[in-house]
Enzyme design. Structure first.
Site, short mmCIF file in Angstrom:
data_model
loop_
_atom_site.label_atom_id
_atom_site.label_comp_id
_atom_site.label_asym_id
_atom_site.label_seq_id
_atom_site.Cartn_x
_atom_site.Cartn_y
_atom_site.Cartn_z
N THR A 191 2.87 -4.32 15.54
CA THR A 191 3.90 -3.27 15.48
C THR A 191 3.27 -1.95 15.04
O THR A 191 2.17 -1.93 14.49
CB THR A 191 4.98 -3.64 14.44
OG1 THR A 191 4.39 -3.49 13.15
CG2 THR A 191 5.49 -5.04 14.63
N ALA A 200 0.83 -1.21 0.00
CA ALA A 200 0.00 0.00 0.00
C ALA A 200 0.87 1.27 0.00
O ALA A 200 0.51 2.27 -0.61
CB ALA A 200 -0.91 -0.01 1.22
N PHE A 201 2.00 1.18 0.69
CA PHE A 201 2.86 2.35 0.81
C PHE A 201 3.34 2.85 -0.56
O PHE A 201 3.63 4.04 -0.72
CB PHE A 201 4.07 1.99 1.69
CG PHE A 201 4.84 3.17 2.18
CD1 PHE A 201 4.29 4.02 3.13
CD2 PHE A 201 6.11 3.44 1.71
CE1 PHE A 201 5.00 5.13 3.59
CE2 PHE A 201 6.83 4.54 2.16
CZ PHE A 201 6.27 5.38 3.10
N GLU A 202 3.45 1.97 -1.55
CA GLU A 202 3.94 2.34 -2.90
C GLU A 202 2.82 2.88 -3.80
O GLU A 202 3.08 3.34 -4.92
CB GLU A 202 4.59 1.13 -3.58
CG GLU A 202 5.97 0.77 -3.06
CD GLU A 202 5.97 0.16 -1.67
OE1 GLU A 202 5.10 -0.68 -1.39
OE2 GLU A 202 6.82 0.54 -0.84
N HIS A 253 4.05 -0.32 12.63
CA HIS A 253 4.16 -0.22 11.18
C HIS A 253 2.80 0.11 10.55
O HIS A 253 2.70 0.90 9.62
CB HIS A 253 4.68 -1.57 10.65
CG HIS A 253 5.28 -1.48 9.28
ND1 HIS A 253 6.31 -0.64 8.97
CD2 HIS A 253 4.99 -2.14 8.14
CE1 HIS A 253 6.62 -0.77 7.69
NE2 HIS A 253 5.83 -1.68 7.17
N VAL A 284 -4.36 -2.99 4.33
CA VAL A 284 -3.40 -2.87 5.43
C VAL A 284 -4.06 -3.45 6.68
O VAL A 284 -5.13 -2.99 7.09
CB VAL A 284 -2.98 -1.41 5.66
CG1 VAL A 284 -1.79 -1.35 6.61
CG2 VAL A 284 -2.63 -0.72 4.35
N ILE A 285 -3.42 -4.48 7.24
CA ILE A 285 -3.99 -5.15 8.41
C ILE A 285 -3.11 -4.85 9.63
O ILE A 285 -1.89 -5.02 9.58
CB ILE A 285 -4.09 -6.68 8.17
CG1 ILE A 285 -4.96 -6.94 6.94
CG2 ILE A 285 -4.67 -7.38 9.40
CD1 ILE A 285 -5.08 -8.41 6.55
N PHE A 287 -10.95 5.57 -3.35
CA PHE A 287 -10.06 5.04 -2.31
C PHE A 287 -10.58 3.69 -1.82
O PHE A 287 -11.56 3.62 -1.07
CB PHE A 287 -9.97 6.04 -1.16
CG PHE A 287 -8.93 5.68 -0.13
CD1 PHE A 287 -7.58 5.89 -0.37
CD2 PHE A 287 -9.30 5.12 1.08
CE1 PHE A 287 -6.61 5.56 0.58
CE2 PHE A 287 -8.34 4.79 2.04
CZ PHE A 287 -7.00 5.01 1.78
N1 INI Z 1 1.62 -3.23 3.05
C1 INI Z 1 0.31 -3.47 2.84
O1 INI Z 1 -0.19 -3.21 1.73
N2 INI Z 1 -0.45 -4.00 3.83
C2 INI Z 1 0.05 -4.27 5.07
O2 INI Z 1 -0.71 -4.77 5.94
C3 INI Z 1 1.41 -4.02 5.31
N3 INI Z 1 1.99 -4.30 6.61
O3 INI Z 1 1.25 -4.69 7.52
O4 INI Z 1 3.16 -4.17 6.80
C4 INI Z 1 2.21 -3.50 4.26
N4 INI Z 1 3.51 -3.23 4.42
C5 INI Z 1 4.41 -3.04 3.30
C6 INI Z 1 4.48 -1.60 2.84
O5 INI Z 1 3.27 -1.21 2.18
C7 INI Z 1 5.64 -1.42 1.87
O6 INI Z 1 5.44 -2.21 0.72
C8 INI Z 1 6.99 -1.79 2.47
O7 INI Z 1 7.20 -1.09 3.69
C9 INI Z 1 8.15 -1.47 1.50
O8 INI Z 1 8.20 -0.09 1.20
#
Ligand code: INI
Length: 159
Positions: free
Chosen positions: A90, A60-62, A92, A85-86, A117
């Site tokens: 942590t 999701a971050f990308e 995170h 995103v679950i 969204f």
């Molecule tokens: N990315 C998700 O899409 N869902 C999640 O639940 C998740 N958790 O829990 O960590 C997650 N992490 C990865 C993040 O989106 C990046 O891809 C990673 O940090 C690399 O940049």
């Protein structure tokens, strides 16, 4: 209501509209359900398959960066962001979910381009499953329908 009041809203007619979808692979057993429901909704509402592009990103971050590239290309009337995103044990979760939503919103506002969204931010896998087609509907459908409505609304507001 006073008849002179101007009321403007979008509709669900996707004919002739072009959409880019960014879907993350993390938790893909959920995201794939959101993706197929989103694509079905676009097509059911008149969008041509050749006017849909799907981009997969790691997590999701990308999502925002890929959305930004699609927005810059000016090839699309609207975009759709799908992911899941679950919450784990942590912090995170907070960073990923918060920054992802902020990034999507920034792309939408800076480009004036509607983005549906459909990124789930949930506490458990059970909640994710509920929002991916069981108890609580399918957020991929909601994101696709919102994108069509906002694209048609913006076209009217731009007139
Ligand atoms: N990315 C998700 O899409 N869902 C999640 O639940 C998740 N958790 O829990 O960590 C997650 N992490 C990865 C993040 O989106 C990046 O891809 C990673 O940090 C690399 O940049």
């Amino acid at each position: 209501m006073d008849e002179r009041i101007i009321k403007t809203e979008g509709d669900c007619n996707g004919h002739g509209l072009r959409f880019g979808i960014v879907a993350s692979r993390f938790n893909d057993f959920i995201v794939d359900r959101l993706l197929s429901a989103a694509v079905d909704s676009l097509i059911k509402n008149g969008v041509d398959g050749s006017d849909i592009e799907i981009v997969r990103v790691p997590g999701a971050f990308e999502t925002s960066l890929a959305l930004q590239k699609l927005a810059e290309s000016k090839r699309y009337d609207g975009l759709i962001a799908l992911g899941c995103v679950i919450r784990g044990d942590t912090p995170h979760f907070e960073y990923v979910s918060g920054q992802t939503a902020k990034g999507v919103s920034e792309v939408m506002l800076s480009h004036g381009l509607p983005i549906g969204f459909g990124i789930l931010t949930v506490d458990s896998i059970e909640q994710a499953i509920e929002r991916a087609g069981t108890k609580a509907g399918n957020k991929g459908v909601d994101a696709a329908m919102t994108a069509i409505e906002m694209v048609t609304l913006l076209k009217r507001l731009n007139r």
